[in-house]
Design a protein around this motif. Structure first.
Motif, PDB file in Angstrom:
ATOM      1  N   HIS A  98       3.394 -39.260  11.601  1.00 47.21           N
ATOM      2  CA  HIS A  98       2.314 -40.078  11.032  1.00 47.21           C
ATOM      3  C   HIS A  98       2.804 -41.178  10.109  1.00 47.21           C
ATOM      4  O   HIS A  98       2.052 -42.095   9.794  1.00 47.21           O
ATOM      5  CB  HIS A  98       1.340 -39.183  10.254  1.00 47.21           C
ATOM      6  CG  HIS A  98       1.940 -38.614   8.999  1.00 47.21           C
ATOM      7  ND1 HIS A  98       2.778 -37.519   9.001  1.00 47.21           N
ATOM      8  CD2 HIS A  98       1.831 -39.007   7.709  1.00 47.21           C
ATOM      9  CE1 HIS A  98       3.157 -37.258   7.770  1.00 47.21           C
ATOM     10  NE2 HIS A  98       2.613 -38.132   6.960  1.00 47.21           N
ATOM     11  N   LYS A  99       4.055 -41.134   9.679  1.00 44.96           N
ATOM     12  CA  LYS A  99       4.504 -42.052   8.628  1.00 44.96           C
ATOM     13  C   LYS A  99       4.455 -43.510   9.077  1.00 44.96           C
ATOM     14  O   LYS A  99       3.935 -44.373   8.352  1.00 44.96           O
ATOM     15  CB  LYS A  99       5.925 -41.695   8.186  1.00 44.96           C
ATOM     16  CG  LYS A  99       6.427 -42.558   7.021  1.00 44.96           C
ATOM     17  CD  LYS A  99       5.529 -42.405   5.798  1.00 44.96           C
ATOM     18  CE  LYS A  99       5.900 -43.350   4.693  1.00 44.96           C
ATOM     19  NZ  LYS A  99       5.047 -43.191   3.503  1.00 44.96           N
ATOM     20  N   ASN A 140       1.032 -44.854   9.254  1.00 42.49           N
ATOM     21  CA  ASN A 140       0.524 -45.160   7.909  1.00 42.49           C
ATOM     22  C   ASN A 140       0.976 -46.541   7.443  1.00 42.49           C
ATOM     23  O   ASN A 140       0.228 -47.247   6.756  1.00 42.49           O
ATOM     24  CB  ASN A 140       0.987 -44.107   6.902  1.00 42.49           C
ATOM     25  CG  ASN A 140       0.235 -42.804   7.049  1.00 42.49           C
ATOM     26  OD1 ASN A 140      -0.760 -42.728   7.756  1.00 42.49           O
ATOM     27  ND2 ASN A 140       0.717 -41.767   6.388  1.00 42.49           N
ATOM     28  N   HIS A 186      -1.876 -49.167   6.373  1.00 42.65           N
ATOM     29  CA  HIS A 186      -1.848 -49.653   4.982  1.00 42.65           C
ATOM     30  C   HIS A 186      -0.750 -50.715   4.837  1.00 42.65           C
ATOM     31  O   HIS A 186       0.022 -50.713   3.883  1.00 42.65           O
ATOM     32  CB  HIS A 186      -1.608 -48.487   4.020  1.00 42.65           C
ATOM     33  CG  HIS A 186      -2.602 -47.372   4.166  1.00 42.65           C
ATOM     34  ND1 HIS A 186      -3.863 -47.440   3.605  1.00 42.65           N
ATOM     35  CD2 HIS A 186      -2.537 -46.200   4.833  1.00 42.65           C
ATOM     36  CE1 HIS A 186      -4.524 -46.336   3.909  1.00 42.65           C
ATOM     37  NE2 HIS A 186      -3.748 -45.562   4.654  1.00 42.65           N
TER      38      HIS A 186
END
Length: 207
Positions: free
Chosen positions: A107-108, A111, A115
């Motif tokens: 998921h990093k 992200n 963002h």
């Protein structure tokens, strides 16, 4: 209420099947648009490749949400809906066992896209403190190899075709491995009789 008795339970499998096919198709489009030359290096501006990669990561996130879910009640969720959600995630995870889906569950990097402004703020600050860095920042670019520049570029949405990896600032994700894992999910689901000879599509369910 048991999950098997619910009217739309099979759609969770269809959704995962469709998302996996979507990932495979988009990854192959990325690969085909990022051909490595037989000699020398390649460098190109290609926002479309990065749109495809962002979509791949979104599809991967939606697969993850099908098989991994929060262990607490969500806002407005009653006890029965909470149980059904937990049962759904557990059943789908069992259907995929023992596959190891490391990159689909990564998921990093997603992200950093969701963002992007915050991560870019951080990178802007860190890089601006180092006026002697002596490199270039590559944004929405595709390169064949890191050796296309010396020293290496600083990656801000950069796809390295020889590695099949996507880099966004300090983080990276293996698009080639996501493609492989999505194919593994498809192969796994095709062992279920309802999907054995099926391509993703639509259906009508009597409710």
């Amino acid at each position: 209420m048991e999950l098997a008795e619910t009217k739309l339970a099979t759609l969770f499998y269809h959704e995962m099947f469709w998302l996996s096919h979507s990932i495979v198709r988009k990854c192959e489009e990325v690969f085909s648009k990022s051909n490595i030359p037989e000699q020398g290096y390649m460098i190109q501006v290609d926002p479309e490749v990065h749109s495809k990669i962002a979509s791949v990561l979104s599809d991967a996130a939606n697969i993850k949400k099908l098989v991994q879910t929060q262990g607490v009640k969500l806002k407005g969720e009653n006890a029965v809906r909470f149980k059904l959600r937990k049962d759904r995630a557990r059943e789908l995870a069992q259907a995929l066992a023992p596959l190891e889906l490391t990159e689909i569950f990564n998921h990093k990097v997603r992200n950093t896209l969701e963002h992007f402004d915050e991560y870019l703020d951080e990178a802007n600050y860190d890089i601006s403190k180092r006026p002697d860095l002596g490199t270039m920042a590559a944004y929405n670019m595709v390169i064949s190899h890191w050796e296309v520049t010396e020293p290496r570029v600083y990656p801000i949405r950069l796809y390295v075709a020889s590695e099949k990896k996507f880099y966004n600032m300090k983080w990276a994700v293996d698009i080639g491995l996501i493609h492989k894992e999505a194919n593994l999910i498809i192969d796994r689901l095709k062992k279920i009789p309802a999907f054995s000879n099926q391509e993703p599509g639509g259906l009508m369910i009597r409710v």
